[in-house]
Design a protein around this motif. Structure first.
Motif, PDB file in Angstrom:
ATOM      1  N   ILE A 140       0.777  -1.280   0.085  1.00 30.64           N
ATOM      2  CA  ILE A 140      -0.050   0.008   0.098  1.00 30.64           C
ATOM      3  C   ILE A 140       0.989   1.270  -0.023  1.00 30.64           C
ATOM      4  O   ILE A 140       0.577   2.053  -0.895  1.00 30.64           O
ATOM      5  CB  ILE A 140      -0.929   0.109   1.226  1.00 30.64           C
ATOM      6  CG1 ILE A 140      -1.890  -1.176   1.072  1.00 30.64           C
ATOM      7  CG2 ILE A 140      -1.623   1.231   1.401  1.00 30.64           C
ATOM      8  CD1 ILE A 140      -2.695  -1.331   2.312  1.00 30.64           C
ATOM      9  N   GLU A 141       1.909   1.246   0.928  1.00 27.09           N
ATOM     10  CA  GLU A 141       2.806   2.353   0.908  1.00 27.09           C
ATOM     11  C   GLU A 141       3.557   2.645  -0.407  1.00 27.09           C
ATOM     12  O   GLU A 141       3.768   3.973  -0.778  1.00 27.09           O
ATOM     13  CB  GLU A 141       3.768   2.389   2.196  1.00 27.09           C
ATOM     14  CG  GLU A 141       4.457   3.436   2.455  1.00 27.09           C
ATOM     15  CD  GLU A 141       5.139   3.091   3.640  1.00 27.09           C
ATOM     16  OE1 GLU A 141       5.382   4.070   4.506  1.00 27.09           O
ATOM     17  OE2 GLU A 141       5.827   2.192   3.874  1.00 27.09           O
ATOM     18  N   GLU A 142       4.039   1.593  -1.143  1.00 24.18           N
ATOM     19  CA  GLU A 142       4.754   1.696  -2.271  1.00 24.18           C
ATOM     20  C   GLU A 142       4.043   1.913  -3.414  1.00 24.18           C
ATOM     21  O   GLU A 142       4.549   2.575  -4.621  1.00 24.18           O
ATOM     22  CB  GLU A 142       5.662   0.666  -2.461  1.00 24.18           C
ATOM     23  CG  GLU A 142       6.899   0.435  -1.490  1.00 24.18           C
ATOM     24  CD  GLU A 142       7.780  -0.563  -1.689  1.00 24.18           C
ATOM     25  OE1 GLU A 142       7.414  -1.340  -2.640  1.00 24.18           O
ATOM     26  OE2 GLU A 142       8.605  -0.751  -1.173  1.00 24.18           O
ATOM     27  N   THR A 143       2.838   1.531  -3.559  1.00 20.81           N
ATOM     28  CA  THR A 143       1.930   1.723  -4.812  1.00 20.81           C
ATOM     29  C   THR A 143       0.545   2.606  -4.757  1.00 20.81           C
ATOM     30  O   THR A 143       0.528   3.580  -5.299  1.00 20.81           O
ATOM     31  CB  THR A 143       1.576   0.593  -5.405  1.00 20.81           C
ATOM     32  OG1 THR A 143       0.705  -0.300  -4.488  1.00 20.81           O
ATOM     33  CG2 THR A 143       2.841  -0.185  -5.909  1.00 20.81           C
ATOM     34  N   PHE A 144      -0.160   2.244  -3.458  1.00 18.97           N
ATOM     35  CA  PHE A 144      -1.520   3.084  -3.479  1.00 18.97           C
ATOM     36  C   PHE A 144      -1.283   4.713  -3.093  1.00 18.97           C
ATOM     37  O   PHE A 144      -1.873   5.481  -3.840  1.00 18.97           O
ATOM     38  CB  PHE A 144      -2.071   2.383  -2.355  1.00 18.97           C
ATOM     39  CG  PHE A 144      -3.766   3.061  -2.007  1.00 18.97           C
ATOM     40  CD1 PHE A 144      -4.680   2.974  -3.006  1.00 18.97           C
ATOM     41  CD2 PHE A 144      -3.714   3.861  -1.071  1.00 18.97           C
ATOM     42  CE1 PHE A 144      -5.642   3.623  -2.766  1.00 18.97           C
ATOM     43  CE2 PHE A 144      -4.961   4.575  -0.752  1.00 18.97           C
ATOM     44  CZ  PHE A 144      -5.996   4.364  -1.755  1.00 18.97           C
ATOM     45  N   TRP A 145      -0.473   4.996  -2.186  1.00 20.88           N
ATOM     46  CA  TRP A 145      -0.121   6.325  -1.912  1.00 20.88           C
ATOM     47  C   TRP A 145       0.119   7.162  -2.949  1.00 20.88           C
ATOM     48  O   TRP A 145      -0.386   8.363  -3.475  1.00 20.88           O
ATOM     49  CB  TRP A 145       0.444   6.706  -0.628  1.00 20.88           C
ATOM     50  CG  TRP A 145      -0.099   6.155   0.509  1.00 20.88           C
ATOM     51  CD1 TRP A 145       0.618   5.021   1.363  1.00 20.88           C
ATOM     52  CD2 TRP A 145      -1.203   6.540   1.150  1.00 20.88           C
ATOM     53  NE1 TRP A 145      -0.666   4.938   2.238  1.00 20.88           N
ATOM     54  CE2 TRP A 145      -1.460   5.658   2.237  1.00 20.88           C
ATOM     55  CE3 TRP A 145      -2.196   7.252   0.889  1.00 20.88           C
ATOM     56  CZ2 TRP A 145      -2.682   5.696   2.985  1.00 20.88           C
ATOM     57  CZ3 TRP A 145      -3.531   7.331   1.311  1.00 20.88           C
ATOM     58  CH2 TRP A 145      -3.535   6.714   2.588  1.00 20.88           C
TER      59      TRP A 145
END
Length: 189
Positions: A140-145
């Motif tokens: 989530i941290e590497e792609t979603f944000w």
């Protein structure tokens, strides 16, 4: 009464949805005709459509209709037109939208991904253990944000362009048929 006598398979319906048999131009004109029949000002219809286009850029795939309706409500646009506006995000455009939002989000955040930036996809491709909670948070941290941050300027840009396109098209349609415009447009004089 006016239905076809031939049964259409689910596969054919899905194919027609992704790649219209009669072409994208006809599909666009049908959507525009539906929009022109709404009982609202061209400004409100265009705002609603732009809200739907904006929502299509957000990486929250299951919530596009809800977000589009909420944005249309806030900007006082047509909620029905916002649902039609989500057609901007479809199986053909989603890969391009997601790639662009990710690239712009990474550029805005200054984040240097620990994986190959051209390899956006499943957690196993990212080299992350998807079975653990920390692996899910890292995904989530590497792609979603970055995708969420990159979606905001691209969505605003696309929404602005869609607003202009729909507004000018609706105004021209209603100018050509004045009686049609007076019956539908509460803003007409």
């Amino acid at each position: 009464m006016f239905r076809s006598t031939r049964k259409v398979s689910l596969g054919r319906k899905l194919t027609d949805f992704v790649w219209p048999r009669r072409g994208f131009r006809r599909a666009w004109s049908c959507h525009l005709l539906r929009l022109s029949r709404l009982k609202a000002c061209p400004h409100k219809i265009s705002l609603g459509f732009a809200a739907g286009a904006f929502a299509s850029f957000l990486p929250l795939v299951g919530l596009h209709f809800v977000i589009a309706a909420a944005v249309a409500f806030v900007v006082r646009g047509s909620i029905i037109a916002s649902a039609v506006g989500t057609v901007v995000g479809n199986p053909i455009t989603f890969p391009m939208i997601w790639y662009a939002t990710y690239k712009i989000g990474v550029a805005f955040t200054g984040q240097h991904p620990s994986h190959d930036p051209n390899n956006i996809g499943f957690p196993t491709e990212l080299g992350i253990n998807a079975g653990s909670l920390s692996g899910l948070w890292q995904t989530i941290e590497e792609t979603f944000w970055p995708m969420l941050i990159g979606a905001l300027p691209l969505g605003l840009l696309c929404g602005s362009g869609c607003y202009l396109l729909v507004y000018l098209s609706l105004r021209e349609i209603r100018r050509r048929v004045p009686s049609f415009a007076r019956s539908l447009d509460p803003c007409a004089t």
